[in-house]
Design a protein around this motif. Structure first.
Motif, mmCIF file in Angstrom:
data_model
loop_
_atom_site.group_PDB
_atom_site.id
_atom_site.type_symbol
_atom_site.label_atom_id
_atom_site.label_comp_id
_atom_site.label_asym_id
_atom_site.label_seq_id
_atom_site.Cartn_x
_atom_site.Cartn_y
_atom_site.Cartn_z
ATOM 1 N N SER A 67 71.605 32.722 41.891
ATOM 2 C CA SER A 67 71.114 32.347 43.483
ATOM 3 C C SER A 67 71.633 30.837 43.554
ATOM 4 O O SER A 67 72.261 30.303 42.792
ATOM 5 C CB SER A 67 69.477 31.978 43.194
ATOM 6 N N ILE A 68 71.341 30.483 45.141
ATOM 7 C CA ILE A 68 71.919 28.861 45.637
ATOM 8 C C ILE A 68 71.231 28.157 44.709
ATOM 9 O O ILE A 68 72.028 26.979 44.315
ATOM 10 C CB ILE A 68 71.601 29.187 47.003
ATOM 11 N N PHE A 69 70.108 28.012 44.295
ATOM 12 C CA PHE A 69 69.428 27.124 43.613
ATOM 13 C C PHE A 69 70.063 26.986 42.187
ATOM 14 O O PHE A 69 70.074 25.904 41.584
ATOM 15 C CB PHE A 69 67.935 27.258 43.495
ATOM 16 N N ALA A 70 70.435 28.173 41.496
ATOM 17 C CA ALA A 70 71.075 28.107 40.416
ATOM 18 C C ALA A 70 72.396 27.603 40.292
ATOM 19 O O ALA A 70 72.792 26.652 39.381
ATOM 20 C CB ALA A 70 70.918 29.454 39.596
ATOM 21 N N LEU A 71 73.100 27.741 41.275
ATOM 22 C CA LEU A 71 74.590 27.242 41.441
ATOM 23 C C LEU A 71 74.449 25.635 41.576
ATOM 24 O O LEU A 71 75.344 25.002 41.160
ATOM 25 C CB LEU A 71 75.066 28.145 42.521
ATOM 26 N N THR A 72 73.341 25.457 42.655
ATOM 27 C CA THR A 72 73.322 23.929 42.919
ATOM 28 C C THR A 72 73.165 23.162 41.664
ATOM 29 O O THR A 72 73.421 21.783 41.362
ATOM 30 C CB THR A 72 72.202 23.826 44.120
ATOM 31 N N ASN A 73 72.186 23.607 40.814
ATOM 32 C CA ASN A 73 71.661 22.758 39.442
ATOM 33 C C ASN A 73 73.095 22.513 38.690
ATOM 34 O O ASN A 73 72.950 21.818 37.777
ATOM 35 C CB ASN A 73 70.720 23.559 38.613
ATOM 36 N N GLU A 74 74.243 23.525 38.972
ATOM 37 C CA GLU A 74 75.303 23.207 37.942
ATOM 38 C C GLU A 74 76.190 21.905 38.569
ATOM 39 O O GLU A 74 77.276 21.615 37.891
ATOM 40 C CB GLU A 74 76.372 24.508 38.130
ATOM 41 N N LEU A 75 75.786 21.545 39.734
ATOM 42 C CA LEU A 75 76.411 20.278 40.420
ATOM 43 C C LEU A 75 76.158 18.995 39.989
ATOM 44 O O LEU A 75 75.117 19.002 39.746
ATOM 45 C CB LEU A 75 76.715 20.486 41.926
ATOM 46 N N PRO A 76 77.048 18.095 39.832
ATOM 47 C CA PRO A 76 76.750 16.765 39.294
ATOM 48 C C PRO A 76 76.355 16.016 40.613
ATOM 49 O O PRO A 76 77.197 15.252 41.280
ATOM 50 C CB PRO A 76 77.949 16.317 38.744
ATOM 51 N N LEU A 77 75.142 16.096 41.231
ATOM 52 C CA LEU A 77 74.763 15.482 42.402
ATOM 53 C C LEU A 77 74.161 14.054 42.048
ATOM 54 O O LEU A 77 74.080 13.243 42.997
ATOM 55 C CB LEU A 77 73.797 16.520 43.063
ATOM 56 N N SER A 78 73.479 13.936 40.978
ATOM 57 C CA SER A 78 73.110 12.495 40.589
ATOM 58 C C SER A 78 73.902 11.587 40.136
ATOM 59 O O SER A 78 75.237 12.112 39.544
ATOM 60 C CB SER A 78 71.678 12.650 39.680
ATOM 61 N N THR A 79 73.705 10.393 39.837
ATOM 62 C CA THR A 79 74.637 9.390 39.442
ATOM 63 C C THR A 79 74.843 9.642 37.766
ATOM 64 O O THR A 79 75.780 9.685 37.223
ATOM 65 C CB THR A 79 74.114 7.863 39.522
ATOM 66 N N ALA A 80 73.706 9.883 37.211
ATOM 67 C CA ALA A 80 73.884 10.180 35.741
ATOM 68 C C ALA A 80 74.459 11.526 35.375
ATOM 69 O O ALA A 80 75.274 11.391 34.457
ATOM 70 C CB ALA A 80 72.463 10.365 35.399
ATOM 71 N N ALA A 81 74.497 12.467 36.364
ATOM 72 C CA ALA A 81 75.258 13.766 36.139
ATOM 73 C C ALA A 81 76.633 13.490 36.294
ATOM 74 O O ALA A 81 77.514 13.945 35.737
ATOM 75 C CB ALA A 81 74.872 14.838 37.234
ATOM 76 N N ILE A 82 77.048 12.647 37.425
ATOM 77 C CA ILE A 82 78.434 12.198 37.698
ATOM 78 C C ILE A 82 78.841 11.627 36.420
ATOM 79 O O ILE A 82 80.229 11.782 35.866
ATOM 80 C CB ILE A 82 78.630 11.550 38.987
ATOM 81 N N GLN A 83 78.319 10.678 35.990
ATOM 82 C CA GLN A 83 78.688 9.931 34.759
ATOM 83 C C GLN A 83 78.850 10.661 33.498
ATOM 84 O O GLN A 83 79.991 10.597 33.050
ATOM 85 C CB GLN A 83 77.518 8.646 34.463
ATOM 86 N N GLN A 84 78.130 11.612 33.425
ATOM 87 C CA GLN A 84 78.213 12.622 32.392
ATOM 88 C C GLN A 84 79.473 13.512 32.507
ATOM 89 O O GLN A 84 80.308 13.837 31.553
ATOM 90 C CB GLN A 84 77.044 13.571 32.224
ATOM 91 N N SER A 85 79.641 13.993 33.439
ATOM 92 C CA SER A 85 81.161 14.593 34.095
ATOM 93 C C SER A 85 82.131 13.964 33.789
ATOM 94 O O SER A 85 83.073 14.437 33.219
ATOM 95 C CB SER A 85 80.964 15.093 35.386
#
Length: 972
Positions: A579-597
Motif C-alpha cells: 500500500s502507499i502507507f507501507a511504501l512511505t514507511n520505507e522512506l527516510p523522511l525524518s532526520t534520524a532515518a536519514i542519519q541511519q541511512s
C-alpha cells in the motif's frame, strides 16, 4: 600413385631388357643370423645369396616381391602411424610450436613393431642382391627412431654408411682419405649418377639420406654437438646431391631450434619450406618461422611470415592467431592495423567455412578491441563468442573470465561477481583458478555493499521529492507491484486471491461469435492474473516451479534505481502489505532515518574499501572507496579507523605526502587512540603475505642485477597472484631495465601499467614523461645524430711579445701569512676530473675532517646494479637543475667496492653547505627523487677530495662511515 609409377617402370624395363643386361648386387651386404637349433640346417634366401647366378628373371621377381609384398606394406604402415600421431596432436598457437607436428611418444605407441618385422622379413627372405636392400635398411632405421630406440637406429644408419659406400674391387675405401676423393674433391657422399637400367629398375640410393636421418637421430637424443658436426661435414661436401639440400636446411633449422638460436632457426626454416610434404605443413612452418623471428625481435620478417601462413593455411585457428600476432607487432608502426585485422576477422565470421570457429573468431576480435581499450565492443564480441560456442567449453570459460575481468576493470563489480560465479574453473589453468578463487568471495561482498549504497541513495532521492511528486511516483510503483502480484489496481476492488475457490473455467471453445481465448486480450489478462495469484511473479525460464531457480534468477539481477522500492517490498512479500502507507514507511523522511541511512552508506563504503585493501590488495580502489566517505560527508567527523586505513593505502601507493598529513590528523583528533598508537609506533618492515614477499624478492633481484632470475620469478608470480600485488617501484625499475635493452615496447607497457594502476603517485608522472620520450626515441636520436655544433674559434692574443726586449712582470698571488694552515677551497666543477686520478703523494694515511674543506655530498648505494645507479644519477641531475640550478652541481658515480657505489654531488664550498643540502634533500628523496629505490639501499654522507682518494685506495667504506659516526652520531 606409388603402384602406378613402379608399374610403368617395369614396363620400360621389359622394353630395354635385351639392350642392357646387368646383374650386379648391392655391394657387401651380408646378414649374420642366430637361428633356433631345429632351423640350423635350413638356409634362408638371404643366406643363399651368391650361391647361384642372379639372372634377370630372378632379379625382376625378387625386386617385385620385395617392393610390393614387404617394402610397400611396411612403408605404408609407418606413414599411417605418423599420420595418426599428427591427427592426435593438438596445436597451441599461443605458445611456440613444436618443430614437428607429431610426438615420438605417440608414434612409439603405434604398431611400429609391424614395420620392423616387415623390414626384417624383406631382408631375410630375399636375395641380398636385390635393388631394395638399402631401402629396407633406411626404413628399418626410421622405424627404430620413431619407436624411440635411438641406439638401434644409430647402428642401422652407421651400417648403411659402411655397407653401401663405394668399394674398390670389393675392398673398403677409407672415407675422407685420398682414395675417396673424386677428381680432387674429398667427399663422403655416394654418387647418384646411374645408368638407364638402374634408373628403371631401382630407386635412388639411400645412403646419402641415411646421413640426414642420423642427424635427426642425434638431435632427438640431444647430442647436438654430434649433429652439428655431421651437418657441417655434409654442408662442405660439394658432391652431396642437390635434391637433399632442402632436407639439410630442415635439419639445420631443427638443430638451431633445439639450441634456441631463434634467428638462425627461422632463417634455415624458411629455406626448407619447399621440403614440406603438404601445403598445410608449409603454412605451419611459416607460422613457426614467424614465431622464431618474433622471438629474435625481427618484427618485419615475422609479420611477413605470418602473412604467408595466412595465405597458405587451411586451418582457421592458425589464421586467427596469425592475424592477432600481426596486430600485436604492427600496432606501433601502423596506426590502423587493429581495425584492418578486426574487419578481416569479422568478415571471416560471416563465411560458411569458418562457421565452426566463430567462437574463436569473436574471442579474437574481443582481444583486438581490448588492445585499444574498447571495453564495450570487447564485451559484445565475448558474449557472441559464448553464444556461438558449441563444443569448446574451455574457450567459453575463457570468455567468461575475460568478461569478469572487463567488468572488474570498468568498476562494474556486481556484474564481475556474477561472471566470476558462472565460471567453471576446472577448464582453466591452475594459476587462473587461484586468481578466480581469490576474487570470488571478496567481489560478492563488494557487490552486496554496492547494492546497499544504491538502495539507500534511491530511497533518499525519493524521500527528497516534493510530496505531490513523491505520492505520484509511489502510486506508479504500487500499481506495478500489484500488477506483478496479480492483484487489483485499488484496494476498493474485491480480490479474494488464491484463498477462495476459483470459479469454473470458461469454455475455451464457445460457439462462434465469441473471441478465441488466445485472441482475446481480456481473457489473457484474466488468465495471467489468476496465474500470478497462485504462483506469484515467475520469470520466463525453465523450471519455473522450482523456487530455488526463481530465487537464483532474482539474485542475479542488479537492482534498477527506479525500482528500489519494488526491490525492498519484494524482500518479504508475505509479511508486509502492499500500500502507499507501507511504501512511505520505507522512506527516510525524518532526520534520524536519514542519519541511519547515511550510516549504512558509510559502513558499506568502509566494507568495500576494506575488501579491496586486505582481500584484493587493490589499494587505488580502496582509496577511492575511503575517499568517497570524506567527499560525500565532508562536514562529519572522519573516524579513526577510516583515517588509519586511508593512511595505510597511501603508503602502499607511494603517496607519502598525503599519508603524512593523515598521521598529523590522527595525532590531533585521536591522540590516545589505539590505531594512532599503532601508527606512530616503530613498525616492522617484514612482510608476511607470501605474494608481497615474492614481489619484494623480485624487486631486489632487479635492483641487484639478477635480471634473468627476476624475469623468471616475475612470470611465475604473475601466473600465481595476478597483477594486484604489483608496486609502482617494481614496474618502474623493470621498465628502466627494458629501456637499457632498447626493448621500448615492453618498457612502455610497464610504464602504462604504472599510469593505469597508480595514477596519483609521483612515479606515475615520471612514467608519463618516459613514455613520451620513448615514443620519440628515433626522432630524438636522429636529431642528435644530425646535430652539427660549430665551435667559434676565439682569437689568440699573446700576453708576451717575443720581439719586445722589455722585461715583463707577472704578479704572483701573495701568501697569507696569517692563516698558514687554511686549506685551499676548490669551487670549480672541474674538480671531479681532478680527483679521479690522485697522485700518490696526495693520498693521506688516515681519514681527516676539516670543516672548511671542499665537500661532496655522497649517496651511498649498496648492492644496486649499474643500470639503476645511472638512473639515480639522472634523477638527481634533474632534481638539482630544478631546485639548485644556481649552484651548478654535478653528479657522478664512482665504484668503491663491488657492492658499494658512491654518487658524488657537488662540489660544496664546505661541510656546512653540504650538510644543508642533505637536510633539504633527504626528506624528499624517497617520495620525489628516487621513489623506486628502497630506503635500505642508500644513505647520505659527505666526503672531502682527500678522504675520497684514501677511500679509493683502502676500499673500506664501512671504516669511513664509522669515522663520520664518531663525529656526527646524530646525523650519520
Amino acid at each position: 600413385m606409388y603402384r602406378e609409377t613402379h608399374f610403368h617402370r617395369h614396363c620400360l624395363l621389359l622394353a630395354f631388357l635385351l639392350c642392357f643386361f646387368s646383374s650386379f648386387a648391392q655391394p657387401n651386404t651380408t646378414i649374420e643370423l642366430q637361428k633356433p637349433a631345429k632351423y640350423q640346417n635350413r638356409a634362408l634366401p638371404s643366406e643363399k645369396t651368391g650361391n647361384k647366378k642372379f639372372t634377370i628373371p630372378k632379379r625382376l621377381y625378387t625386386n617385385m616381391v620385395s617392393q610390393y609384398n614387404y617394402f610397400f606394406n611396411a612403408n605404408t604402415k609407418l606413414e599411417a602411424i605418423i599420420s595418426k600421431a599428427k591427427e592426435s596432436f593438438k596445436e597451441d598457437y599461443t605458445q611456440l610450436l613444436p618443430f614437428y607436428n607429431y610426438s615420438l611418444d605417440e608414434t612409439a605407441k603405434g604398431q611400429i613393431d609391424t614395420v620392423i618385422y616387415k623390414c626384417t622379413a624383406g631382408l631375410l627372405l630375399h636375395d641380398l642382391r636385390s635393388d631394395w636392400v638399402d631401402q629396407f635398411y633406411l626404413l628399418l632405421g626410421k622405424a627404430y627412431l620413431h619407436r624411440k630406440n635411438f641406439d638401434s637406429a644409430a647402428v642401422v644408419f652407421q651400417y648403411m654408411n659402411y655397407a653401401f659406400a663405394s668399394k674398390d674391387d670389393g675392398y673398403d675405401i677409407p672415407i675422407g682419405s685420398n682414395a675417396s676423393n673424386t677428381k680432387g674433391i674429398f667427399t663422403i657422399s655416394t654418387d647418384e649418377k646411374r645408368n638407364i637400367w638402374k634408373k628403371i629398375s631401382a630407386d635412388i640410393p639411400t645412403r646419402n639420406e641415411s646421413f640426414l636421418w642420423q642427424v635427426r637421430n642425434y638431435i632427438e637424443q640431444k647430442k647436438l654437438t654430434e649433429a652439428a658436426a655431421l651437418l657441417e661435414i655434409i654442408r662442405s661436401d660439394r658432391l652431396f646431391p642437390a635434391r637433399l639440400k632442402t632436407k639439410w636446411y630442415e635439419l639445420e633449422a631443427y638443430l638451431q631450434y633445439n639450441l634456441q638460436a631463434n634467428d638462425s632457426a627461422a632463417h634455415f626454416l624458411t629455406m626448407a619450406l619447399n621440403n614440406a610434404e603438404t601445403t598445410a605443413q608449409k603454412a605451419r612452418w611459416e607460422f613457426l618461422a614467424a614465431q622464431l623471428f618474433e622471438r629474435a625481435h625481427n618484427d618485419s620478417a615475422s609479420i611477413k611470415m605470418y602473412e604467408k601462413a595466412i595465405q597458405h593455411s587451411s586451418d582457421p585457428l592458425m589464421e586467427v592467431y596469425a592475424r592477432l600476432q600481426i596486430v600485436s607487432l604492427s600496432s606501433e608502426s601502423k596506426p590502423n592495423a587493429i581495425q584492418e585485422n578486426l574487419n578481416q576477422l569479422l568478415a571471416m565470421a560471416k563465411k560458411d567455412k569458418y562457421q565452426g570457429y566463430r567462437d574463436i573468431i569473436y574471442y579474437s576480435a574481443a582481444a583486438l578491441e581490448l588492445k585499444r581499450a574498447e571495453f564495450k565492443n570487447a564485451e559484445k564480441y565475448l558474449l557472441k563468442s559464448i553464444a556461438t560456442s558449441e563444443n569448446n567449453e574451455a574457450l567459453k570459460q575463457q570468455s567468461l573470465l575475460q568478461l569478469a575481468d572487463i567488468a572488474y576493470t570498468t568498476k562494474k563489480y556486481v556484474h564481475a561477481a556474477r561472471y566470476y560465479d558462472s565460471i567453471q574453473v576446472a577448464y582453466l589453468p591452475i594459476p587462473k583458478q587461484v586468481i578466480i578463487q581469490n576474487r570470488k568471495t571478496p567481489l560478492d561482498s563488494i557487490a552486496v555493499n554496492l547494492i546497499v549504497i544504491q538502495l539507500e541513495d534511491s530511497l533518499q532521492l525519493i524521500a527528497s521529492m516534493p510530496i505531490e511528486a513523491r505520492n505520484l511516483y509511489l502510486k506508479n510503483i504500487l500499481k506495478k507491484l500489484r500488477k506483478e502480484k496479480g492483484l487489483k489496481e485499488t484496494d476498493t476492488d474485491l480480490s479474494f486471491g488464491s484463498v477462495m475457490p476459483i470459479a469454473a473455467p470458461e469454455d475455451l471453445f464457445k460457439p462462434a461469435g465469441n473471441d478465441f481465448y488466445f485472441s482475446s486480450g481480456s481473457l489473457k489478462t484474466k488468465g495471467l492474473s489468476e496465474f500470478k495469484a497462485k504462483w506469484g511473479n515467475r520469470p520466463n525460464i525453465d523450471n519455473w516451479r522450482r523456487q530455488s531457480i526463481v530465487d537464483r534468477s532474482f539474485s542475479n539481477t542488479s537492482p534498477d534505481v527506479s525500482d528500489v522500492v519494488t526491490l525492498k517490498s519484494n524482500a518479504k512479500p508475505t509479511e508486509k502489505e502492499i500500500s502507499i502507507f507501507a511504501l512511505t514507511n520505507e522512506l527516510p523522511l525524518s532526520t534520524a532515518a536519514i542519519q541511519q541511512s547515511n550510516d549504512k552508506i558509510k559502513e558499506a563504503y568502509m566494507q568495500i574499501g576494506y575488501t579491496f585493501q586486505y582481500y584484493l590488495n587493490d589499494f587505488p580502489k580502496a582509496i577511492e572507496a575511503y575517499e568517497s566517505i570524506l567527499k560525500r560527508y565532508p562536514d562529519s567527523t572522519a573516524s579513526e579507523k577510516l583515517l588509519y586505513q586511508l593512511n595505510s593505502c597511501y603508503n602502499k601507493t607511494g603517496e607519502f605526502g598525503k599519508a603524512d598529513s593523515l598521521v598529523k590528523q590522527l595525532s590531533t583528533k585521536f591522540p590516545s587512540g589505539k590505531l594512532t598508537r599503532n601508527l606512530t609506533a616503530v613498525s616492522s618492515n617484514v612482510k608476511t603475505n607470501p605474494a608481497e614477499q615474492a614481489y619484494e624478492s623480485i624487486y631486489r633481484d632487479f635492483l641487484e642485477g639478477r635480471f634473468e632470475t627476476a624475469k623468471r620469478k616475475k612470470i611465475e608470480a604473475d601466473q600465481q597472484f595476478g597483477k594486484q600485488f604489483w608496486t609502482p617501484q617494481l614496474l618502474y625499475i623493470e621498465s628502466v631495465y627494458y629501456v637499457k635493452l632498447q626493448q621500448d615496447s615492453i618498457a612502455i607497457s610497464r610504464l602504462e601499467n604504472i599510469a593505469a594502476l597508480f595514477p596519483k603517485t609521483e612515479i606515475a608522472s615520471k612514467a608519463a614523461t618516459m613514455i613520451d620520450v620513448l615514443k620519440r626515441r628515433k626522432e630524438i636520436e636522429s636529431y642528435l645524430t644530425n646535430l652539427t655544433i660549430e665551435k667559434i674559434e676565439e682569437p689568440i692574443v699573446r700576453n708576451v711579445e717575443l720581439n719586445n726586449t722589455d722585461v715583463t712582470k707577472i704578479d704572483l698571488p701573495k701568501k697569507d701569512t696569517t692563516s698558514p694552515n687554511t686549506p685551499k677551497k676548490i669551487t670549480s666543477p672541474a674538480l671531479l676530473a681532478t680527483i679521479a686520478t690522485p697522485t700518490p703523494s696526495a693520498v693521506q694515511n688516515k681519514f681527516e675532517f676539516i670543516a672548511s674543506d671542499t665537500q661532496f655530498v655522497v649517496l651511498v648505494l649498496t648492492m644496486v646494479d649499474p643500470i639503476f645507479i645511472s638512473e639515480a644519477r639522472n634523477a638527481f641531475n634533474r632534481f638539482n637543475q630544478g631546485r639548485f640550478n644556481q649552484q651548478k652541481l654535478t653528479v657522478s658515480a664512482t665504484k668503491i667496492t663491488d657492492s658499494t657505489h658512491y654518487l658524488l654531488i657537488g662540489p660544496f664550498k664546505n661541510a656546512a653547505d653540504a650538510s644543508s643540502y642533505i637536510d633539504q634533500t633527504k626528506p624528499i628523496t624517497s617520495n620525489r627523487i628516487v621513489p623506486w629505490l628502497p630506503a635500505d639501499k642508500y644513505n647520505y654522507s659527505f666526503i672531502s677530495p682527500a678522504n675520497l682518494a684514501l677511500l679509493r685506495s683502502n676500499k673500506n667504506p664501512s671504516a669511513y662511515q664509522a669515522f663520520l659516526h664518531t663525529l656526527f652520531p646524530d646525523k650519520f
